[in-house]
Design a protein around this motif. Sequence first.
Motif, PDB file in Angstrom:
ATOM      1  N   ALA A  68      27.719  31.088  21.607  1.00  0.00           N
ATOM      2  CA  ALA A  68      27.197  31.580  22.890  1.00  0.00           C
ATOM      3  C   ALA A  68      25.878  30.900  23.245  1.00  0.00           C
ATOM      4  CB  ALA A  68      27.005  33.094  22.832  1.00  0.00           C
ATOM      5  N   LYS A  69      25.126  30.514  22.233  1.00  0.00           N
ATOM      6  CA  LYS A  69      23.856  29.810  22.475  1.00  0.00           C
ATOM      7  C   LYS A  69      24.060  28.306  22.570  1.00  0.00           C
ATOM      8  CE  LYS A  69      20.666  33.092  20.389  1.00  0.00           C
ATOM      9  NZ  LYS A  69      19.553  33.204  19.444  1.00  0.00           N
ATOM     10  N   ALA A  70      25.306  27.892  22.581  1.00  0.00           N
ATOM     11  CA  ALA A  70      25.661  26.472  22.706  1.00  0.00           C
ATOM     12  C   ALA A  70      24.953  25.620  21.657  1.00  0.00           C
ATOM     13  CB  ALA A  70      25.366  25.973  24.119  1.00  0.00           C
ATOM     14  N   GLY A  71      24.894  26.143  20.429  1.00  0.00           N
ATOM     15  CA  GLY A  71      24.293  25.382  19.343  1.00  0.00           C
ATOM     16  C   GLY A  71      22.774  25.372  19.351  1.00  0.00           C
ATOM     17  N   ALA A  72      22.151  26.088  20.276  1.00  0.00           N
ATOM     18  CA  ALA A  72      20.689  26.064  20.392  1.00  0.00           C
ATOM     19  C   ALA A  72      20.029  27.225  19.672  1.00  0.00           C
ATOM     20  CB  ALA A  72      20.292  26.078  21.864  1.00  0.00           C
ATOM     21  N   GLY A  73      20.685  27.806  18.701  1.00  0.00           N
ATOM     22  CA  GLY A  73      20.081  28.918  17.990  1.00  0.00           C
ATOM     23  C   GLY A  73      21.051  29.532  17.014  1.00  0.00           C
ATOM     24  N   SER A  74      20.639  30.643  16.427  1.00  0.00           N
ATOM     25  CA  SER A  74      21.477  31.316  15.451  1.00  0.00           C
ATOM     26  C   SER A  74      21.343  32.820  15.605  1.00  0.00           C
ATOM     27  CB  SER A  74      21.069  30.888  14.037  1.00  0.00           C
ATOM     28  OG  SER A  74      19.783  31.403  13.738  1.00  0.00           O
ATOM     29  N   ALA A  75      22.000  33.551  14.711  1.00  0.00           N
ATOM     30  CA  ALA A  75      21.961  35.009  14.753  1.00  0.00           C
ATOM     31  C   ALA A  75      20.873  35.543  13.823  1.00  0.00           C
ATOM     32  CB  ALA A  75      23.329  35.564  14.358  1.00  0.00           C
ATOM     33  N   THR A  76      19.868  34.738  13.516  1.00  0.00           N
ATOM     34  CA  THR A  76      18.849  35.153  12.556  1.00  0.00           C
ATOM     35  C   THR A  76      18.034  36.352  13.018  1.00  0.00           C
ATOM     36  OG1 THR A  76      17.355  33.464  13.418  1.00  0.00           O
ATOM     37  CG2 THR A  76      18.626  32.907  11.447  1.00  0.00           C
ATOM     38  N   LEU A  77      17.878  36.546  14.308  1.00  0.00           N
ATOM     39  CA  LEU A  77      17.130  37.702  14.782  1.00  0.00           C
ATOM     40  C   LEU A  77      17.827  38.995  14.378  1.00  0.00           C
ATOM     41  CD1 LEU A  77      14.717  38.797  16.288  1.00  0.00           C
ATOM     42  CD2 LEU A  77      16.016  38.610  18.409  1.00  0.00           C
ATOM     43  N   SER A  78      19.147  39.016  14.468  1.00  0.00           N
ATOM     44  CA  SER A  78      19.894  40.201  14.050  1.00  0.00           C
ATOM     45  C   SER A  78      19.729  40.440  12.559  1.00  0.00           C
ATOM     46  CB  SER A  78      21.376  40.029  14.382  1.00  0.00           C
ATOM     47  OG  SER A  78      21.555  39.914  15.768  1.00  0.00           O
ATOM     48  N   MET A  79      19.776  39.380  11.775  1.00  0.00           N
ATOM     49  CA  MET A  79      19.598  39.512  10.327  1.00  0.00           C
ATOM     50  C   MET A  79      18.175  39.972  10.011  1.00  0.00           C
ATOM     51  SD  MET A  79      21.753  36.327   8.793  1.00  0.00           S
ATOM     52  CE  MET A  79      21.346  35.123  10.052  1.00  0.00           C
ATOM     53  N   ALA A  80      17.200  39.440  10.726  1.00  0.00           N
ATOM     54  CA  ALA A  80      15.805  39.836  10.510  1.00  0.00           C
ATOM     55  C   ALA A  80      15.623  41.322  10.826  1.00  0.00           C
ATOM     56  CB  ALA A  80      14.881  38.983  11.373  1.00  0.00           C
ATOM     57  N   TYR A  81      16.245  41.787  11.899  1.00  0.00           N
ATOM     58  CA  TYR A  81      16.116  43.195  12.262  1.00  0.00           C
ATOM     59  C   TYR A  81      16.774  44.084  11.203  1.00  0.00           C
ATOM     60  CZ  TYR A  81      16.097  47.503  14.928  1.00  0.00           C
ATOM     61  OH  TYR A  81      15.888  48.799  15.321  1.00  0.00           O
ATOM     62  N   ALA A  82      17.919  43.685  10.716  1.00  0.00           N
ATOM     63  CA  ALA A  82      18.584  44.454   9.656  1.00  0.00           C
ATOM     64  C   ALA A  82      17.704  44.487   8.406  1.00  0.00           C
ATOM     65  CB  ALA A  82      19.944  43.842   9.341  1.00  0.00           C
ATOM     66  N   GLY A  83      17.087  43.356   8.081  1.00  0.00           N
ATOM     67  CA  GLY A  83      16.170  43.307   6.939  1.00  0.00           C
ATOM     68  C   GLY A  83      14.969  44.217   7.139  1.00  0.00           C
ATOM     69  N   TYR A  84      14.455  44.251   8.368  1.00  0.00           N
ATOM     70  CA  TYR A  84      13.329  45.128   8.689  1.00  0.00           C
ATOM     71  C   TYR A  84      13.716  46.599   8.486  1.00  0.00           C
ATOM     72  CZ  TYR A  84      10.626  48.161  11.742  1.00  0.00           C
ATOM     73  OH  TYR A  84       9.928  49.221  12.246  1.00  0.00           O
ATOM     74  N   ILE A  85      14.865  47.000   9.004  1.00  0.00           N
ATOM     75  CA  ILE A  85      15.315  48.388   8.870  1.00  0.00           C
ATOM     76  C   ILE A  85      15.481  48.751   7.397  1.00  0.00           C
ATOM     77  CG2 ILE A  85      17.268  49.973   9.317  1.00  0.00           C
ATOM     78  CD1 ILE A  85      15.506  49.464  11.761  1.00  0.00           C
ATOM     79  N   PHE A  86      16.099  47.846   6.630  1.00  0.00           N
ATOM     80  CA  PHE A  86      16.292  48.083   5.200  1.00  0.00           C
ATOM     81  C   PHE A  86      14.929  48.262   4.520  1.00  0.00           C
ATOM     82  CE2 PHE A  86      16.492  46.455   0.857  1.00  0.00           C
ATOM     83  CZ  PHE A  86      17.505  47.231   0.325  1.00  0.00           C
TER      84      PHE A  86
END
Length: 164
Positions: A68-86
């Motif tokens: 969806a970002k046409a190769g200009a990014g990743s899903a790291t923000l979602s992973m970072a948020y999950a890490g924050y919650i944990f």
Amino acid sequence: MYAVQILSSRIVWVVLIPRMLMLLSSEVMLESPSFPFFSQVPGLNVSGEELDALTVRTQFGGDEVVQAKAGAGSATLSMAYAGYIFTENVLRALRGGEGIVQCAYVESDLTDAQYFASPCKFGKNGVEEVMGFGELSPYEQQWFEKMLPDLKKQIQKGKDFVNN
């Protein structure tokens, strides 16, 4: 299901459905994809076709974000948020909070693998109890059996790396 359709990230399920964290955090770059334990979500009732679609969408949600970002990014923000919650919940438990259950990739005897991601009760001393993950549906059991040998190989690979 709304989160998957809107955010297209398997990690977001971790935040919205805490009971499913164990299946999603069990991703250790396996050759066999990770799989969701949708049977553990209270009240979820989907057809076989919907289950197939949700499973694929959950397994490859990160790829979908990158596309969806046409190769200009990743899903790291979602992973970072999950890490924050944990982290926030574990710190709360270490400060004396009670009844805090987070899923974590820990050593246990729940499966034939030495380590597995499952719900854990956290307290002042860290992990106080490794909890079971419930009965799997036949659909999930087939994925589980397909994944387990690869997980065991990856665990051994990690142990060999640390020891050499």
